[in-house]
Design an enzyme around this catalytic site. Structure first.
Site, PDB file in Angstrom:
ATOM      1  N   GLU A 185      15.201  -2.200  -4.369  1.00 44.44           N
ATOM      2  CA  GLU A 185      14.066  -1.751  -4.194  1.00 44.44           C
ATOM      3  C   GLU A 185      13.932  -1.317  -2.651  1.00 44.44           C
ATOM      4  OE1 GLU A 185      11.645  -1.223  -6.498  1.00 44.44           O
ATOM      5  OE2 GLU A 185      13.244  -2.284  -7.937  1.00 44.44           O
ATOM      6  N   TYR A 191      11.200  11.838   2.552  1.00 45.71           N
ATOM      7  CA  TYR A 191      11.038  10.357   1.660  1.00 45.71           C
ATOM      8  C   TYR A 191      11.348  10.765   0.326  1.00 45.71           C
ATOM      9  CZ  TYR A 191       9.324   6.894  -1.262  1.00 45.71           C
ATOM     10  OH  TYR A 191       8.959   6.038  -2.476  1.00 45.71           O
ATOM     11  N   LYS A 208       2.045  -4.045   3.234  1.00 43.95           N
ATOM     12  CA  LYS A 208       2.319  -2.531   3.331  1.00 43.95           C
ATOM     13  C   LYS A 208       1.326  -2.026   4.376  1.00 43.95           C
ATOM     14  CE  LYS A 208       3.930  -0.153   0.110  1.00 43.95           C
ATOM     15  NZ  LYS A 208       4.134   0.657  -0.969  1.00 43.95           N
TER      16      LYS A 208
HETATM   17  N1  LIG Z   1       4.767   0.950  -4.226  1.00 38.18           N
HETATM   18  C1  LIG Z   1       4.752   2.441  -4.545  1.00 38.18           C
HETATM   19  O1  LIG Z   1       3.743   2.800  -5.174  1.00 38.18           O
HETATM   20  C2  LIG Z   1       5.965   2.928  -5.007  1.00 38.18           C
HETATM   21  C3  LIG Z   1       6.126   4.202  -5.560  1.00 38.18           C
HETATM   22  C4  LIG Z   1       7.253   5.035  -5.697  1.00 38.18           C
HETATM   23  C5  LIG Z   1       8.657   4.461  -5.352  1.00 38.18           C
HETATM   24  N2  LIG Z   1       8.474   3.087  -4.717  1.00 38.18           N
HETATM   25  C6  LIG Z   1       9.699   2.681  -4.159  1.00 38.18           C
HETATM   26  O2  LIG Z   1       9.902   1.363  -4.644  1.00 38.18           O
HETATM   27  C7  LIG Z   1      10.594   0.450  -3.751  1.00 38.18           C
HETATM   28  C8  LIG Z   1       9.652  -0.616  -3.356  1.00 38.18           C
HETATM   29  O3  LIG Z   1       8.430  -0.092  -2.998  1.00 38.18           O
HETATM   30  P1  LIG Z   1       7.221  -1.022  -2.319  1.00 38.18           P
HETATM   31  O4  LIG Z   1       6.053  -0.799  -2.717  1.00 38.18           O
HETATM   32  O5  LIG Z   1       7.742  -2.693  -2.698  1.00 38.18           O
HETATM   33  O6  LIG Z   1       7.628  -1.100  -0.667  1.00 38.18           O
HETATM   34  P2  LIG Z   1       8.096  -2.270   0.313  1.00 38.18           P
HETATM   35  O7  LIG Z   1       7.928  -1.485   1.652  1.00 38.18           O
HETATM   36  O8  LIG Z   1       6.894  -3.228   0.266  1.00 38.18           O
HETATM   37  O9  LIG Z   1       9.443  -2.609  -0.053  1.00 38.18           O
HETATM   38  C9  LIG Z   1      10.371  -2.212   0.611  1.00 38.18           C
HETATM   39  C10 LIG Z   1      11.234  -3.226   1.158  1.00 38.18           C
HETATM   40  O10 LIG Z   1      12.629  -2.635   1.738  1.00 38.18           O
HETATM   41  C11 LIG Z   1      12.648  -3.359   3.031  1.00 38.18           C
HETATM   42  N3  LIG Z   1      13.671  -2.465   3.881  1.00 38.18           N
HETATM   43  C12 LIG Z   1      13.013  -1.340   4.336  1.00 38.18           C
HETATM   44  N4  LIG Z   1      14.147  -0.772   5.125  1.00 38.18           N
HETATM   45  C13 LIG Z   1      15.088  -1.566   4.942  1.00 38.18           C
HETATM   46  C14 LIG Z   1      16.386  -1.791   5.506  1.00 38.18           C
HETATM   47  N5  LIG Z   1      16.838  -0.749   6.459  1.00 38.18           N
HETATM   48  N6  LIG Z   1      17.118  -2.828   5.459  1.00 38.18           N
HETATM   49  C15 LIG Z   1      16.986  -3.714   4.415  1.00 38.18           C
HETATM   50  N7  LIG Z   1      15.602  -3.669   3.935  1.00 38.18           N
HETATM   51  C16 LIG Z   1      14.604  -2.780   4.251  1.00 38.18           C
HETATM   52  C17 LIG Z   1      11.357  -3.555   3.653  1.00 38.18           C
HETATM   53  O11 LIG Z   1      11.289  -4.721   4.516  1.00 38.18           O
HETATM   54  C18 LIG Z   1      10.448  -4.161   2.279  1.00 38.18           C
HETATM   55  O12 LIG Z   1      10.420  -5.350   1.978  1.00 38.18           O
HETATM   56  C19 LIG Z   1      10.958   1.400  -2.562  1.00 38.18           C
HETATM   57  O13 LIG Z   1      12.142   1.748  -2.551  1.00 38.18           O
HETATM   58  C20 LIG Z   1       9.903   2.569  -2.430  1.00 38.18           C
HETATM   59  O14 LIG Z   1      10.128   3.693  -2.150  1.00 38.18           O
HETATM   60  C21 LIG Z   1       7.090   2.423  -4.376  1.00 38.18           C
END
Ligand SMILES: NC(=O)c1ccc[n+]([C@@H]2O[C@H](COP(=O)([O-])OP(=O)(O)OC[C@H]3O[C@@H](n4cnc5c(N)ncnc54)[C@H](O)[C@@H]3O)[C@@H](O)[C@H]2O)c1
Length: 334
Positions: A97, A160, A199
């Site tokens: 994730e 992205y 977030k």
């Molecule tokens: N929430 C949504 O609506 C949504 C929609 C489509 C895709 N996504 C994808 O789902 C996944 C989870 O999303 P989320 O909403 O939980 O976002 P989020 O930002 O809460 O979670 C992402 C996590 O990745 C960590 N992170 C970021 N850069 C990093 C790095 N360089 N090294 C290690 N850790 C790192 C952050 O600290 C965070 O805890 C992501 O890949 C996001 O792109 C989310």
């Protein structure tokens, strides 16, 4: 709720991005339902560093993990040394994730480095240790493709979205070359639910409008918001998709939405109903060009190959979420 017969007890499970919204919900899901699972979180957590858009570079927050008893590795996807820490384990399942999840970061180099380079390392690791790999792709891979957005017809329109599209292409190649592997990409649509608060501005409009209303303010929406619709999907359906993906009939990339698009106006109205207010709505011009006006996941293949069946309509999801919205307002905002 258990979504299939897989027993995750005594399995070793990696959750990258486990301090973030979706990752922390997955961690608690496993902890609650499979107390003997060995859960390992890898996340860089947040520093105070920001991107040029003013947003934090990562949103992981320790408060999302209060009550979590598993292993936590603080590490960065961009550091070979940190990624090497994962070699101490043999994972049965990897839920990837971690990412720059902010769709409005336009620095292509850092987005590609963070989201794509690390994917090679993880997919190779999954191959070596025969782990099932479930990773987060995104509806952002579709750009402004017309509804219903269908896997295979993408057109990313920002770095992205392109980074997730590139991950999908890598995954397809590995699936083809390594038919013994289980690799599932999940294209989440607009996810909302508990533990998204950290977030900040990139959290869903559900919590943002919720907090505006709790502050006694009239929700402010873009003009024409009754015609701007998105496929909003509740976190519990996203967890369902991840668990079902572990028993996928076929490796692949699948949409995770409800297939029932709803308007931003609906969100504001449902929240006002749940919070017992009647503030009406204020409208202002939409400042964004190229704004997605309509998203709707085609979930036919997700239903067929994952057995995914969304269970949460917007009304029920917001009702289920409302206490957490109030709690974060009381403890973090007020
Ligand atoms: N929430 C949504 O609506 C949504 C929609 C489509 C895709 N996504 C994808 O789902 C996944 C989870 O999303 P989320 O909403 O939980 O976002 P989020 O930002 O809460 O979670 C992402 C996590 O990745 C960590 N992170 C970021 N850069 C990093 C790095 N360089 N090294 C290690 N850790 C790192 C952050 O600290 C965070 O805890 C992501 O890949 C996001 O792109 C989310």
């Amino acid at each position: 709720m258990k979504y299939n017969d897989i027993n995750f007890n005594n399995k070793t499970i990696l959750i990258t991005g486990g301090a973030g919204f979706i990752g922390s919900n997955l961690a608690f899901y496993f902890q609650e339902h499979f107390p003997d699972a060995h859960i390992v979180i890898f996340d860089c957590f947040r520093s105070e560093n920001t991107f040029s858009n003013g947003n934090l570079q990562s949103f992981g927050h320790y408060k999302n993990l209060i009550g979590f008893h598993g292993d936590i590795l603080c590490g960065n996807l961009n550091s070979d040394e940190d990624m090497a820490l994962l070699k101490a384990y043999e994972f049965d399942y990897i839920f990837h994730e971690a990412a720059i999840s902010d769709t409005r970061v336009y620095d292509q180099e850092i987005v590609m480095q963070t989201n794509v380079n690390s994917f090679y390392t993880l997919i190779d690791m999954a191959k070596e240790t025969k782990s099932t790999l479930i990773y987060a792709s995104s509806a952002a891979t579709y750009g402004s493709q017309p509804s219903p957005q269908t896997v295979g017809i993408e057109g990313p329109e920002n770095p992205y979205g392109f980074s997730k599209y590139a991950m999908d292409q890598i995954a397809y190649r590995y699936m083809k070359e390594n038919p013994e592997m289980t690799i599932v990409g999940l294209k989440y649509f607009n996810v909302y639910g508990e533990r998204e608060f950290f977030k900040d501005k990139t959290a869903s409009t559900v919590i943002q409008f919720g907090h505006q209303i709790l502050a006694g303010k009239t929700p402010r929406l873009f003009e024409g918001s009754d015609n701007i619709v998105r496929d909003f999907v509740y976190i519990k359906d996203v967890i369902q998709a991840n668990i079902k993906a572990c028993a996928a009939k076929q490796s692949g990339v699948y949409n995770v939405g409800t297939s029932k698009p709803r308007s931003f106006q609906d969100i504001a109205d449902i929240l006002q109903k749940e919070l017992g207010t009647d503030y009406g709505t204020e409208y202002f011009p939409n400042p964004f060009t190229g704004y997605q006006m309509h998203t709707q996941a085609d979930i036919s293949t997700s239903q067929e190959f994952l057995g995914y069946a969304p269970q949460w309509e917007l009304e029920e999801g917001i009702k289920d979420y409302i206490d957490a919205i109030k709690f974060t307002y009381e403890t973090e905002v007020k």
